[in-house]
Design an enzyme around this catalytic site. Structure first.
Site, PDB file in Angstrom:
ATOM      1  N   HIS A 161     -55.117   5.124 -23.640  1.00 27.50           N
ATOM      2  CA  HIS A 161     -55.399   3.767 -24.042  1.00 27.50           C
ATOM      3  C   HIS A 161     -56.698   3.899 -24.248  1.00 27.50           C
ATOM      4  O   HIS A 161     -57.511   3.236 -25.176  1.00 27.50           O
ATOM      5  CB  HIS A 161     -54.991   2.740 -23.066  1.00 27.50           C
ATOM      6  CG  HIS A 161     -53.403   2.360 -22.888  1.00 27.50           C
ATOM      7  ND1 HIS A 161     -52.977   1.794 -23.822  1.00 27.50           N
ATOM      8  CD2 HIS A 161     -52.632   2.393 -22.052  1.00 27.50           C
ATOM      9  CE1 HIS A 161     -51.860   1.149 -23.657  1.00 27.50           C
ATOM     10  NE2 HIS A 161     -51.689   1.746 -22.529  1.00 27.50           N
ATOM     11  N   THR A 201     -52.994   5.716 -19.218  1.00 24.81           N
ATOM     12  CA  THR A 201     -53.956   5.070 -19.422  1.00 24.81           C
ATOM     13  C   THR A 201     -55.205   5.765 -20.042  1.00 24.81           C
ATOM     14  O   THR A 201     -56.167   5.228 -20.900  1.00 24.81           O
ATOM     15  CB  THR A 201     -54.654   4.940 -17.679  1.00 24.81           C
ATOM     16  OG1 THR A 201     -53.691   4.179 -17.140  1.00 24.81           O
ATOM     17  CG2 THR A 201     -56.151   4.452 -17.744  1.00 24.81           C
TER      18      THR A 201
END
Length: 342
Positions: A43, A40
């Site tokens: 990203h 995450t």
């Protein structure tokens, strides 16, 4: 305090000064010691399509951490200054049907730490006491820092009974490797894990998998033959998010096989529903951890001798976050740790 911030709506991260978080009546203030870099976070750093839709800059990122409690709100009774803690990164509403029924991991209004609110890549983080896990027994700080993804692995691996079963895991990333270690520890007969990275397959061998298979060279069916399986795998754990991985898994399950899916695909893709129906295969989606049953299981597994040390392959002071993120983004190693105590 110093924090690692998505300061602008563009690729990159910034190490900067931000105010220390406020502590409400039901909150706990934690001095962060170590953090783990998650997909995450990668990203958000690259500012891809998902990040642009999910994150509002500026935001302190990060949700995998361990730290020491330094202050508690007036309504907090069971947590004290000096406690070593990790945090459950899914903050739930507490009011919906699932929350009221004790199924908080199914809350529809979940807010993610380091995604929907300021996170833990900082010198201090504040969390509701209900999201704080106190380590009551000694635990290595690196492992405590990755209790969040370890929980994903445990939640996925223990979705179905494993004793005496033949288990297929597709995707030898850090969570896949942790799930393999859990499956072996929980009594699986065979654990086969697949990937195309020899470095990650070697990490999987270090945690005791029966067969680490390079699917760039051999098929899952060939791996099944190597293990002497005649009817397919009993349990599948899909960790890669790759369409071909799930399709091959479905094609190599026994009748009545059970699949837990944690890997998050980037887009929709077709699967053989006829095979799923006629083979009576159960498919279960997994997101996060069961609060807090998974956390109890994690601590007990470690007390029982589960060794996750091979999964930690990179350690950096937080000031060297660029090198740490490059290491994590390389996709060849395990978990990468940032040290905030330096």
């Amino acid at each position: 305090m110093k924090a690692l911030v998505k300061q602008k709506a563009e690729p990159g991260l910034w190490l900067t000064d931000v105010p220390e978080p406020a502590v409400g009546a039901g909150d706990v203030l934690i001095k962060v010691l170590r953090t783990g870099i998650c997909g995450t976070d990668l990203h958000i750093r690259s500012w891809d399509g998902w990040a642009r839709q999910s994150v509002n800059a500026p935001l302190t990122i990060g949700h995998e951490f361990v730290g020491e409690v330094v202050e508690t709100g007036r309504d907090v009774a069971e947590i004290r200054a000096g406690d070593l803690v990790s945090g459950e990164g899914h903050l739930v509403c507490g009011k919906c049907r699932n929350c009221l029924a004790g199924r908080r991991h199914l809350c529809r209004a979940t807010v993610g730490l380091g995604v929907g609110r300021d996170g833990a890549f900082a010198e201090y983080v504040a969390l509701p006491a209900a999201n704080v896990w106190v380590h009551r027994v000694p635990v290595d700080l690196d492992i405590a820092a990755v209790f969040d993804p370890f929980g994903n692995a445990v939640h996925t691996a223990l979705s179905f009974p494993l004793v005496g079963e033949d288990v297929l895991i597709t995707g030898a990333g850090p969570i896949g490797i942790m799930a393999a270690a859990v499956a072996r520890h929980a009594g699986a007969r065979n654990v086969m894990i697949t990937d195309v990275s020899e470095q990650r397959l070697e990490l999987a061998r270090q945690v005791g998998v029966t067969l680490a298979l390079d699917v760039g060279r051999s098929s899952i069916a060939e791996g099944q033959h190597q293990l002497g399986l005649r009817e397919g795998f009993d349990v599948g754990l899909e960790m890669s998010g790759r369409p071909e991985a799930l399709r091959d898994m479905i094609g190599n399950m026994t009748h009545g096989g059970r699949i837990a899916v944690l890997g998050l695909p980037s887009q929709e893709f077709p699967v053989d529903w006829s095979r799923i129906v006629t083979s009576m295969i159960t498919i279960k989606g997994i997101y996060g951890r069961e609060m807090f049953e998974t956390w109890y299981a994690m601590s007990v597994l470690l007390e029982g001798g589960l060794d996750l040390a091979p999964v930690i392959t990179g350690r950096y002071p937080y000031q060297e976050f660029d090198a740490a993120f490059a290491d994590a983004a390389g996709g060849q190693g395990g978990k990468v740790i940032l040290d905030w105590a330096a």
